[in-house]
Design a protein around this motif. Structure first.
Motif, PDB file in Angstrom:
ATOM      1  N   LYS A 118       0.864  -1.185   0.000  1.00 18.60           N
ATOM      2  CA  LYS A 118       0.000   0.000   0.000  1.00 18.60           C
ATOM      3  C   LYS A 118       0.898   1.232   0.000  1.00 18.60           C
ATOM      4  O   LYS A 118       0.624   2.204  -0.688  1.00 18.60           O
ATOM      5  N   HIS A 119       1.989   1.131   0.752  1.00 18.32           N
ATOM      6  CA  HIS A 119       2.989   2.190   0.722  1.00 18.32           C
ATOM      7  C   HIS A 119       4.280   1.635   1.320  1.00 18.32           C
ATOM      8  O   HIS A 119       4.263   0.619   2.009  1.00 18.32           O
TER       9      HIS A 119
ATOM     10  N   ILE B 283      -1.322   4.304   7.809  1.00 19.35           N
ATOM     11  CA  ILE B 283      -1.698   3.916   6.444  1.00 19.35           C
ATOM     12  C   ILE B 283      -2.181   2.467   6.415  1.00 19.35           C
ATOM     13  O   ILE B 283      -3.157   2.132   5.756  1.00 19.35           O
TER      14      ILE B 283
ATOM     15  N   ARG C 198      -8.677   1.598   2.990  1.00 18.10           N
ATOM     16  CA  ARG C 198      -8.620   0.184   2.653  1.00 18.10           C
ATOM     17  C   ARG C 198      -7.305  -0.337   3.216  1.00 18.10           C
ATOM     18  O   ARG C 198      -6.232   0.056   2.746  1.00 18.10           O
TER      19      ARG C 198
ATOM     20  N   GLY D  28      -1.481  13.605   0.727  1.00 16.85           N
ATOM     21  CA  GLY D  28      -2.007  12.878  -0.428  1.00 16.85           C
ATOM     22  C   GLY D  28      -2.866  11.695  -0.030  1.00 16.85           C
ATOM     23  O   GLY D  28      -3.298  10.918  -0.876  1.00 16.85           O
ATOM     24  N   TYR D  29      -3.085  11.525   1.281  1.00 10.10           N
ATOM     25  CA  TYR D  29      -3.816  10.341   1.745  1.00 10.10           C
ATOM     26  C   TYR D  29      -4.926  10.745   2.695  1.00 10.10           C
ATOM     27  O   TYR D  29      -4.682  11.014   3.866  1.00 10.10           O
TER      28      TYR D  29
ATOM     29  N   ASP E  10     -13.076 -11.880 -10.655  1.00 13.65           N
ATOM     30  CA  ASP E  10     -13.488 -12.830 -11.706  1.00 13.65           C
ATOM     31  C   ASP E  10     -13.974 -14.157 -11.132  1.00 13.65           C
ATOM     32  O   ASP E  10     -14.686 -14.903 -11.797  1.00 13.65           O
ATOM     33  N   ARG E  11     -13.586 -14.485  -9.888  1.00 15.02           N
ATOM     34  CA  ARG E  11     -14.083 -15.704  -9.256  1.00 15.02           C
ATOM     35  C   ARG E  11     -15.542 -15.554  -8.815  1.00 15.02           C
ATOM     36  O   ARG E  11     -16.200 -16.522  -8.472  1.00 15.02           O
TER      37      ARG E  11
ATOM     38  N   ASP F 236     -12.625   2.120  -1.175  1.00 17.64           N
ATOM     39  CA  ASP F 236     -11.613   2.383  -2.192  1.00 17.64           C
ATOM     40  C   ASP F 236     -12.280   2.839  -3.492  1.00 17.64           C
ATOM     41  O   ASP F 236     -12.896   2.029  -4.193  1.00 17.64           O
ATOM     42  N   PRO F 237     -12.160   4.124  -3.821  1.00 21.46           N
ATOM     43  CA  PRO F 237     -12.840   4.620  -5.028  1.00 21.46           C
ATOM     44  C   PRO F 237     -12.393   3.907  -6.301  1.00 21.46           C
ATOM     45  O   PRO F 237     -13.147   3.835  -7.270  1.00 21.46           O
ATOM     46  N   ALA F 238     -11.183   3.352  -6.298  1.00 24.73           N
ATOM     47  CA  ALA F 238     -10.694   2.675  -7.507  1.00 24.73           C
ATOM     48  C   ALA F 238     -11.446   1.369  -7.760  1.00 24.73           C
ATOM     49  O   ALA F 238     -11.366   0.803  -8.847  1.00 24.73           O
TER      50      ALA F 238
ATOM     51  N   ILE G 104     -14.745   1.168  -7.507  1.00 24.11           N
ATOM     52  CA  ILE G 104     -16.053   1.508  -8.067  1.00 24.11           C
ATOM     53  C   ILE G 104     -15.972   1.456  -9.594  1.00 24.11           C
ATOM     54  O   ILE G 104     -15.113   2.080 -10.197  1.00 24.11           O
ATOM     55  N   SER G 105     -16.863   0.699 -10.174  1.00 27.65           N
ATOM     56  CA  SER G 105     -16.938   0.572 -11.631  1.00 27.65           C
ATOM     57  C   SER G 105     -15.655   0.032 -12.267  1.00 27.65           C
ATOM     58  O   SER G 105     -15.394   0.281 -13.434  1.00 27.65           O
ATOM     59  N   LYS G 106     -14.850  -0.692 -11.516  1.00 31.56           N
ATOM     60  CA  LYS G 106     -13.645  -1.287 -12.100  1.00 31.56           C
ATOM     61  C   LYS G 106     -14.030  -2.425 -13.040  1.00 31.56           C
ATOM     62  O   LYS G 106     -13.585  -2.468 -14.179  1.00 31.56           O
TER      63      LYS G 106
END
Ligand SMILES: Cc1ncc(C[n+]2csc(CCOP(=O)(O)OP(=O)(O)O)c2C)c(N)n1
Ligand SMILES: [Mg+2]
Lengths: 558, 185
Positions: A123-124, A144, A149, A178-179, A279-280, A300-302, A304-306
């Motif tokens: 994560k970092h 962090i 997440r 930034g976090y 995918d599982r 985690d906004p990333a 959403i709609s991935k």
């Protein structure tokens, strides 16, 4: 004060009471500090064991796990646990030693570019360049790892810096412009979601590991029971909703129940909570839940709609959002009877397609029965840690988890060798719980050295090896999809797990008779100290039902 | 279990078809980051992980010495970039990202051209240089070096013009980009 003593102070300030690790040249100063720091250090036999133990500890307790390794080979040995923690969002802080700063980049003895190697799977990470950076880096690392997440954070400390003499001041603030993870969900979106729910005729709640991470299991149950919403969980979400609840559909996905997968397929509204449409879960994406609108709750906004476009995205902490959603939904006073037909359909699927297997007519132990026996013997109350393979899927199917943090496994990365060390970490974190590892004859051998750690430290994990003599899950795929061409999956007859257990200082047992199995398991669990049980099960049994790879969820087989 | 679960042969066309949504346009990402070591690697790594090619890249200081700006361009016709920008946001050291609209953005690159342009050709070339508002920054008997600044198209146009005069070498910087109007980029 020595920088390494400052490290100990920081750990204490973060509430760390136990760490897992193994020393070497590049973290000798740190280990000198451990000598009288008053922090419990569990000496593992392999750094991968330490990393997975820290994960197991974190998953069982909800606290941040901590693992230490030296530079070079020590650091590369924790790469797998780091990747595992990244995939399953486990809060772990990894401390790696590094060569002296003047040797950096020169191929110094035991040098590896740990920051570079691990960059895509953390994560970092912090590369310490000055000893004065240490306290702040440690506090930021814990912050962090545990917030937003959760995930793994790595701190790489060159050995010369760890020997520096620094003035230590407890750092309290973190400065990470930034976090700033979003916690509170957008109220307007939550209201929209409540309205969509009130209008839905065939809703399904689909919950993932995020519910466990957010400590939102109680809220999820309350939300589901504000009306009669059916609930399914992913492999990572099991225990997020009671597995014995009347609204429980079973797990979904590749080896989920038909009921759960059919319900997703027919749903008009799916509420995803802390789940990521892996995918599982989806099977063939283009045919996944084609009639549904999606509400997607995730921190985690990333996400959403991935993979699947969300109609109502709500970014934030699942617990906060569910609490508000409950209030909003109640206010609408929706008519519950609209769900009558939906439940009729669900009940019909349940009646027609329960999880089932053909039990043996003699004393042979079917693998599914083995899990049922462990469930019976533990009253459904144990912390269950699994490895990776068929035994993992059967455990997920047949042990009905009622509580969060009761089920610990490697989902995203599917790491064989996770089970035993993770169980060890879970037991350290919850000394009063019955902790059972359910492993395979293949997986157990990937970190079996940690039996010594368990024996030396009197960590009383109970290890049940579902011994089918095969890399069973691979064998199943070869049988089903590759014309029975069993290529390199037969494990043969070695080792003798009973003797091996005894050599490691654990109790070794072998069970072969289904008729006495429940009692035998009870006795094994009552035996003090670590116990390893070699349970001989049917060799060629397949895990069903199954969504064949690339197939649509509604086309389950078996 | 990893894929593949089927022993069917996969045609190369099928492999090609299995890629995500593309916007079809060039994207200029303007990224404000904490000025710390390793940040560029983390960003580049996110593109590399997906097999995306970064077309141009510029890193420079900003008015605040703690903060640097990275401007990079990617071809949205080749790569589905939406997921990458979301992942970029997750990097702890990334402060702000803007995916700039080409129409609302001023962009500049700088290029140096070393051209033989001997004899009478030289004065002709220098006329072109004038038209492109370039500068001659080095002259020898056997070569001239011309500096051109401008948007990508202008630089490409000048490269076309220069080529027949004996283009020896060309160097280009990455692009910098600033949103038009009063607002900060
Ligand atoms: C480190 C690692 N290597 C390989 C695999 C691929 N793999 C997935 S399941 C499996 C078989 C596991 O065998 P066993 O532990 O005996 O479990 P079983 O399926 O027989 O229950 C293998 C090899 C993996 N998941 N992890
Ligand atoms: Mg096996």
């Amino acid at each position: 004060m020595r920088a390494v003593d400052a490290v100990m102070e920081c750990l204490k300030a973060e509430g760390v009471d136990v760490v897992f690790g193994l020393p070497g040249g590049a973290n000798l100063p740190t280990y000198d500090a451990f000598y009288d720091a008053g922090i419990r250090h569990v000496l593992v036999r392999h750094e991968a064991g330490g990393g997975h133990a820290a994960e197991g500890y974190a998953k069982a307790t909800g606290k941040v796990g901590v693992a230490f390794a030296t530079s070079g080979p020590g650091a590369t040995n924790v790469v797998t646990p780091i990747a595992d923690a990244m995939m399953d969002s486990v809060p772990v802080v990894f401390f790696t030693g590094q060569v002296r700063t003047d040797l950096l980049g020169t191929d110094g003895f035991q040098e590896a570019d740990t920051i570079g190697i691990t960059m895509p799977i953390v994560k970092h990470s912090f590369m310490i360049q000055h000893p004065l950076e240490l306290p702040r880096a440690i506090h930021e690392a814990f912050h962090i790892a545990r917030t937003g997440r959760p995930g793994p954070v790595l701190i790489d400390i060159p050995v010369d810096l760890s020997r520096a003499d620094i003035p230590y001041e407890p750092a309290s603030d973190v400065s990470l412009p930034g976090y700033q993870p979003t916690i509170e969900g957008n109220q307007k979106q939550i209201r929209q979601a409540a309205k969509a729910l009130a209008a839905a005729k065939r809703p399904v709640i689909y919950a993932g590991g995020g519910v466990i991470n957010a400590n939102a299991a109680a809220q999820l149950t309350e939300f589901a029971t504000t009306d009669r919403f059916p609930v399914t969980c992913t492999l990572m979400g099991l225990g997020g909703f009671p597995g014995t609840h009347p609204q429980w559909l079973g797990m979904l996905g590749m080896h989920g129940t038909r009921t759960a997968n059919y319900a997703m397929d027919a749903a008009d509204l799916i509420v995803a909570v802390g789940a990521r449409f892996d995918d599982r879960i989806t099977g063939k994406l283009s045919e996944f839940a084609q009639h549904a609108k999606f509400i997607h709750i995730d921190v985690d906004p990333a996400e959403i709609s991935k993979n699947v476009a969300a109609h109502i995205p709500i970014v934030g902490d699942a617990r906060h959002i569910l609490e508000k959603l409950i209030v909003e939904y109640r206010a609408l006073e929706a008519d519950s009877s609209r769900l009558g037909d939906w439940w009729k359909q669900i009940d019909a699927w349940r009646a027609e397609y329960p999880l089932r297997y053909d039990d043996s007519s003699d004393s042979e132990i079917k693998p599914q029965y083995m899990v049922e026996a462990i469930y019976a013997a533990t009253g459904g109350d144990a912390v269950i840690v699994s490895d990776v393979g068929q035994h993992q899927m059967w455990t997920a199917q047949y042990y009905h988890f009622d509580n969060p943090r009761q089920w610990i496994n490697s989902g995203g990365l599917g790491t064989m060798g996770f089970g035993l060390p993770a169980a060890m970490g879970a037991q350290v974190g919850r000394p009063d719980a019955v902790v059972c590892a359910i492993s395979g004859d293949g997986s157990i051998q990937m970190n079996i050295q940690e039996l010594a750690t368990c024996a030396e430290n009197k960590i009383p994990v109970k290890v049940f090896i579902m011994n089918n003599g095969y890399l069973g899950m691979v064998r199943q795929w070869q049988e089903l999809f590759w014309d029975h061409r069993y290529s390199h999956v037969d494990m043969g007859e070695f080792p003798d797990f009973v003797k091996l257990a005894e050599a490691y200082g654990a109790t070794g047992l072998r069970f072969t008779d289904k008729n006495t199995l429940v009692d035998d398991i009870r006795a094994a669990i009552a035996t003090p100290g670590p116990v390893v049980v070699d349970v001989r099960v049917t060799r060629e049994e397949n895990t069903y039902p199954m969504i064949a790879p690339g197939a649509a969820a509604r086309d389950m087989v078996g | 279990m990893g894929e593949p679960g089927t022993k069917e042969l996969l045609s190369l066309e099928e492999l090609d078809a299995a890629v995500g949504l593309r916007t079809g346009r060039k994207h200029v990402l303007s990224i404000l980051v904490e000025n710390k070591s390793g940040v560029l690697t983390r960003i580049a790594g996110l593109f590399a992980r997906r097999g995306f090619n970064i077309e141009t890249l510029t890193v420079g200081p900003t008015e605040d010495e703690q903060i640097a700006r990275i401007t990079l361009t990617v071809d949205g016709a080749l790569h589905p970039i939406d997921q990458v920008t979301k992942q970029l946001h997750k990097l702890i050291n990334v402060l702000k990202i803007r995916d700039l609209e080409p129409a609302a953005t001023v962009t500049r690159q700088l290029a140096l051209f070393k051209i033989a342009a001997e004899g009478t050709a030289r004065s002709e070339l220098l006329e072109f240089c004038e038209v492109f508002r370039g500068h001659v920054v080095d002259v020898t008997k056997r070569s001239v070096v011309i500096e051109i600044t401008g948007a990508e198209e202008k630089i490409e146009a000048f490269a076309q013009v220069a080529r027949p005069y004996g283009l020896i070498e060309m160097m280009r910087t990455g692009e910098i980009a600033m949103g038009r109007g009063r607002g900060e980029t």
